[in-house]
Scaffold this active site. Structure first.
Site, PDB file in Angstrom:
ATOM      1  N   CYS A   1      -0.141   0.971   8.164  1.00  0.00           N
ATOM      2  CA  CYS A   1      -1.036   2.081   8.457  1.00  0.00           C
ATOM      3  C   CYS A   1      -0.537   3.048   9.530  1.00  0.00           C
ATOM      4  O   CYS A   1      -0.654   4.261   9.350  1.00  0.00           O
ATOM      5  CB  CYS A   1      -2.457   1.603   8.738  1.00  0.00           C
ATOM      6  SG  CYS A   1      -2.604  -0.040   9.417  1.00  0.00           S
TER       7      CYS A   1
ATOM      8  N   ARG B   1       4.732 -10.810   9.988  1.00  0.00           N
ATOM      9  CA  ARG B   1       3.755 -11.237  10.982  1.00  0.00           C
ATOM     10  C   ARG B   1       4.109 -12.625  11.456  1.00  0.00           C
ATOM     11  O   ARG B   1       4.474 -13.482  10.660  1.00  0.00           O
ATOM     12  CB  ARG B   1       2.349 -11.258  10.373  1.00  0.00           C
ATOM     13  CG  ARG B   1       1.903  -9.865   9.985  1.00  0.00           C
ATOM     14  CD  ARG B   1       0.535  -9.868   9.352  1.00  0.00           C
ATOM     15  NE  ARG B   1       0.218  -8.504   8.940  1.00  0.00           N
ATOM     16  CZ  ARG B   1      -0.868  -8.177   8.248  1.00  0.00           C
ATOM     17  NH1 ARG B   1      -1.735  -9.116   7.903  1.00  0.00           N
ATOM     18  NH2 ARG B   1      -1.088  -6.927   7.924  1.00  0.00           N
TER      19      ARG B   1
ATOM     20  N   GLN C   1       2.823  -5.877   0.828  1.00  0.00           N
ATOM     21  CA  GLN C   1       1.472  -5.467   0.444  1.00  0.00           C
ATOM     22  C   GLN C   1       1.535  -4.334  -0.566  1.00  0.00           C
ATOM     23  O   GLN C   1       2.399  -3.470  -0.462  1.00  0.00           O
ATOM     24  CB  GLN C   1       0.717  -4.953   1.672  1.00  0.00           C
ATOM     25  CG  GLN C   1       0.531  -5.961   2.766  1.00  0.00           C
ATOM     26  CD  GLN C   1      -0.092  -5.330   3.996  1.00  0.00           C
ATOM     27  OE1 GLN C   1       0.374  -4.321   4.498  1.00  0.00           O
ATOM     28  NE2 GLN C   1      -1.171  -5.924   4.471  1.00  0.00           N
TER      29      GLN C   1
ATOM     30  N   ASP D   1      -0.006  -1.709  -0.549  1.00  0.00           N
ATOM     31  CA  ASP D   1      -0.845  -1.059   0.437  1.00  0.00           C
ATOM     32  C   ASP D   1      -1.080   0.411   0.090  1.00  0.00           C
ATOM     33  O   ASP D   1      -0.254   1.035  -0.573  1.00  0.00           O
ATOM     34  CB  ASP D   1      -0.111  -1.131   1.789  1.00  0.00           C
ATOM     35  CG  ASP D   1      -1.055  -1.103   2.962  1.00  0.00           C
ATOM     36  OD1 ASP D   1      -2.279  -1.070   2.738  1.00  0.00           O
ATOM     37  OD2 ASP D   1      -0.569  -1.118   4.104  1.00  0.00           O
TER      38      ASP D   1
ATOM     39  N   HIS E   1      -3.340   3.970   1.989  1.00  0.00           N
ATOM     40  CA  HIS E   1      -4.318   4.469   2.943  1.00  0.00           C
ATOM     41  C   HIS E   1      -4.884   5.768   2.413  1.00  0.00           C
ATOM     42  O   HIS E   1      -4.137   6.673   2.069  1.00  0.00           O
ATOM     43  CB  HIS E   1      -3.682   4.625   4.316  1.00  0.00           C
ATOM     44  CG  HIS E   1      -3.247   3.310   4.873  1.00  0.00           C
ATOM     45  ND1 HIS E   1      -1.982   2.813   4.698  1.00  0.00           N
ATOM     46  CD2 HIS E   1      -3.950   2.342   5.514  1.00  0.00           C
ATOM     47  CE1 HIS E   1      -1.911   1.605   5.224  1.00  0.00           C
ATOM     48  NE2 HIS E   1      -3.093   1.291   5.726  1.00  0.00           N
TER      49      HIS E   1
ATOM     50  N   LYS F   1     -14.821  -4.856   6.256  1.00  0.00           N
ATOM     51  CA  LYS F   1     -14.045  -4.835   5.026  1.00  0.00           C
ATOM     52  C   LYS F   1     -14.759  -5.541   3.884  1.00  0.00           C
ATOM     53  O   LYS F   1     -15.716  -6.286   4.103  1.00  0.00           O
ATOM     54  CB  LYS F   1     -12.664  -5.451   5.256  1.00  0.00           C
ATOM     55  CG  LYS F   1     -12.690  -6.809   5.915  1.00  0.00           C
ATOM     56  CD  LYS F   1     -11.274  -7.299   6.192  1.00  0.00           C
ATOM     57  CE  LYS F   1     -11.293  -8.721   6.734  1.00  0.00           C
ATOM     58  NZ  LYS F   1     -10.018  -9.393   6.680  1.00  0.00           N
TER      59      LYS F   1
ATOM     60  N   HIS G   1      -8.221   1.551   4.251  1.00  0.00           N
ATOM     61  CA  HIS G   1      -7.063   0.709   3.957  1.00  0.00           C
ATOM     62  C   HIS G   1      -7.427  -0.075   2.707  1.00  0.00           C
ATOM     63  O   HIS G   1      -8.542  -0.566   2.616  1.00  0.00           O
ATOM     64  CB  HIS G   1      -6.806  -0.339   5.043  1.00  0.00           C
ATOM     65  CG  HIS G   1      -6.737   0.196   6.433  1.00  0.00           C
ATOM     66  ND1 HIS G   1      -5.608   0.076   7.192  1.00  0.00           N
ATOM     67  CD2 HIS G   1      -7.646   0.820   7.212  1.00  0.00           C
ATOM     68  CE1 HIS G   1      -5.829   0.594   8.384  1.00  0.00           C
ATOM     69  NE2 HIS G   1      -7.066   1.059   8.428  1.00  0.00           N
TER      70      HIS G   1
END
Length: 645
Positions: free
Chosen positions: A337, A366, A384, A386, A388, A472, A518
């Site tokens: 992000c 991570r 991910q 992912d 945004h 979320k 997200h």
RNA sequence: GCCUCCAUAGCUCAGCUGGUAGAGCAACUGACUUGUAAUCAGUAGGUCGUUGGUUCGAUUCCGACUGGGGGCUCCA
């Protein structure tokens, strides 16, 4: 007399003080024998507890979830009795029923419990069931309860008692065992016919990492021996679907000590699978108006100071990489992000540009605690799917709803029917854990609840499960062994735009702050593939199968024709291999079946002569002869049906 | 990170209470030229996860480390 309303709506009269057991007896002897507990006005009671007033009563048996949990709760007491008999002076924490069985947290002092002790405990439990000791309920004053456990020397029970109001405390006795317990329980221990200790584990008292670690003993019991046997067989079956086992057998992924724990290596077949999933999502996202972007794997410390992640996770992250001369600090990116926020800021944005949807298959790293790593479901480096979405406040709900549609479409295409949508809100007791104002949080939480509601999702709401920057909606599925994992996630975030000072020009020519969403429908490719493997037991839908076909020549004489067939299929983008070994056809078929190859194409003399192939489908068998063209058509029509685009 | 269990050939595993290892499959070589779930024979392959200790001697017993399983805590 009192009036008892039964589940079928019928009302019967019984003397005051009638018990669930007596009601069951009045219906049938068989029912009476099987009644474990009674639900009285919505509350589960002992079937032996007198009912004093008019009530709605449902008799609970092994077939009712609440009957099962009562059975297992009582079994926990039985196990405690057995353990206390074998190892005197132990102290007990809590012993609740769980989804499959029950556990009891026990402080065994110096004694270390291992698998070798299981048999003795099981034996003792079954011995005690022979006594058919009744579970006796006893309301007790707080003072007396404290007195009892002080004398017994059980500090955990005393700790529990501290929080209980006087007047509502009950003890349950069975045999020589007495426990602080609000019940309810089955009538007597004789109902338990089979017991099996499953495993031991450490568990912190009250779930607090700082308090003492107790020994948690997991076990399960059944009213029939046969059910235990069946349960154990089912467990064995589930283990065969374990993605870690299948991942190795099907050569999808591997781990290496040298590379590092929690860092998966994707093998060629696994990569093929993964890339097909990516391709699927890319297509769906283009249709949904997303713009793909690519960002680097590291970002400067400043980026994460701005985002707030440094403060929140900096100390628990992989430590920064430093440049040799300038000594600048860079972090491996733990999420995409902040990078995407910087893409947003590359030029002034107008309200007409929004929503801006930036998508990236971003690989992130991570630091996960070593004990937490688990196959592909919990790793230290993962990708991910992912994206945004930067939008105006008035667009949040619509965008959120569109993402729900995308997630549902994805799950449906992949055959995931069994998922739960979890609305994760912040813990109202501990607001300091989160960043952002109350007002923003309430707006965001409301938007999620409304969108989920409008999509008719069956949801569960969890307080305290929100991300630190926003609430979320998570899509949870279970693995082969019943463990829950989060796959898709959608998160509303009013905080990052603030921190990155994101702006757009409104129709009023004023600066406004966009809202970020997200979202990741798969969540991570790694976890998604893990759950997918277990879901289909390695028998992937054709469009995902890493080995869609195997061409199996009957003997060396047909290798040329086999090659021709294979080349033709390659042209059609159909993946697989030719088995040119000097083996009999039976052997080649067996090996292809074991590898879960979707289609086997057998070619020999008559196939070569007639320019056909003999088709065999994995798990089903011989489909007969057809021309290669016909096979290609058949193949493509199946993909079109299941791929759904 | 914590508790607990585990670690033998590429894979699955055997090896009782200490005397430096074995099977099946896979691999390689040869024979067989094969019709819908395992052709036969031979060969090779292991400092028994690493490292300390106990012992005349350790794959076997003890400790540490590494990795893995189960759980706890955590999960942007």
């Amino acid at each position: 007399m009192i009036k008892i309303t039964l589940p079928d709506g019928s009302i019967r009269e019984f003397p005051k003080g009638v018990t669930g057991y007596e009601i069951a007896s009045s219906i049938s002897e068989g029912l009476a024998r099987n009644v474990l507990a009674a639900k009285v006005n919505g509350e589960v009671w002992d079937s032996t507890r007198p009912i004093e007033n008019d009530a709605t009563v449902q008799l609970l048996t092994w077939n009712d979830p609440e009957g099962k949990s009562t059975f297992w709760h009582s079994s926990a007491h039985l196990m405690a009795e057995a353990i206390e008999a074998l190892y005197p002076n132990v102290q007990f924490g809590i012993g609740p029923p769980i989804e499959n069985g029950f556990y009891y947290d026990i402080d065994l002092g110096e004694k270390q419990l291992s698998q070798d002790d299981f048999a003795a405990i099981e034996k003792k439990m079954l011995e005690l069931t022979k006594e058919k000791s009744a579970f006796q309920r006893q309301p007790i004053s707080k003072a007396e309860a404290i007195e009892y456990f002080t004398q017994k020397g059980d500090k955990y029970k005393l700790d529990l008692l501290k929080d209980l109001p006087d007047g509502s405390i009950t003890f349950y006795h069975q045999g020589n065992f007495t426990d602080l317990c609000k019940g309810p329980h089955i009538p007597n221990t004789g109902f338990i016919k089979a017991a099996k200790l499953m495993n031991v584990a450490g568990a912190y008292w009250r779930g607090d990492e700082k308090s003492k670690q107790l020994t948690r003993v997991y076990a399960i019991t059944f009213p029939k021996q046969k059910e235990l046997t069946e349960y154990l067989e089912r467990l064995e079956e589930a283990k065969k679907r374990d993605h870690r086992k299948l991942g190795k057998e099907l050569e999808l992924f591997a781990f290496s000590e040298k590379v590092g724990m929690g860092l998966p290596l994707w093998l060629p077949k696994g990569t093929l699978l993964r890339e097909r999933l990516e391709q699927f999502m890319r297509k769906a996202q283009v249709k949904a108006g997303y713009s793909p972007v690519v960002t680097p794997h590291i970002g400067s410390k400043e980026l994460y100071v701005t985002s707030g992640h440094y403060e929140k996770y900096g100390a628990d992250s992989f430590q920064p990489i430093r440049t040799p001369n300038e000594n600048e600090e860079f972090f491996l990116k733990p999420m995409n992000c902040p990078h995407h926020c910087e893409i947003y800021k590359t030029k002034p944005r107008s309200y007409r540009d929004l929503p801006l949807r930036l998508a990236e298959f971003g690989t992130v790293y991570r630091y996960e605690q070593s004990g937490e790593l688990h196959g592909l479901t919990r790793v230290r480096g993962f990708t991910q799917d992912d994206a945004h979405i930067f939008c105006r406040p008035d667009q949040v709900k619509e965008e959120f709803t569109k993402v729900i549609d995308l997630v549902i479409y994805t799950f449906k295409t992949l055959g995931f029917e069994d998922y739960t949508a979890q609305i994760s809100l912040r813990d109202p007791e501990n607001k300091a854990k989160y960043i952002g104002s109350d007002e923003l949080w309430e707006k965001a939480e409301q938007a999620i609840i409304e969108a989920a509601h409008e999509k008719n999702l069956t949801t569960v709401t969890e307080l305290g499960e929100a991300a630190f920057y926003g609430p979320k909606l998570d899509f949870m599925v279970r693995d082969a062994l019943g463990r829950k994992w989060q796959l898709g996630t959608i998160q509303v975030d009013y905080n990052l735009p603030e921190r990155f000072q994101l702006e757009y020009n409104g129709s009023d020519n004023e600066k406004h702050r966009p809202v970020m969403i997200h979202r990741a429908p798969f969540g991570s490719l790694e976890r998604f593939v893990a759950v997918l493997i277990e879901h289909c037991a390695g028998n992937f839908p054709l469009w995902l199968s890493p080995e869609q076909i195997a061409v199996l020549p009957i003997s060396e004489k047909y290798h040329d024709y086999a090659q021709q067939v294979y080349d033709r299929l390659m042209q059609e983008d159909i993946r697989g291999y030719i088995d040119n070994r000097d083996e009999k056809i039976g052997r080649k078929i067996r090996d292809a079946e074991v590898k879960k190859v979707s289609y086997m194409l057998i070619v020999g003399e008559k196939e070569q002569e007639n320019e056909i192939v003999s088709v065999r489908k994995h798990g089903e068998g011989d489909l007969g002869n057809m021309t290669v063209d016909l096979f290609v058509n058949h193949f493509k029509s199946i993909i079109a049906e299941t791929f759904g685009q």
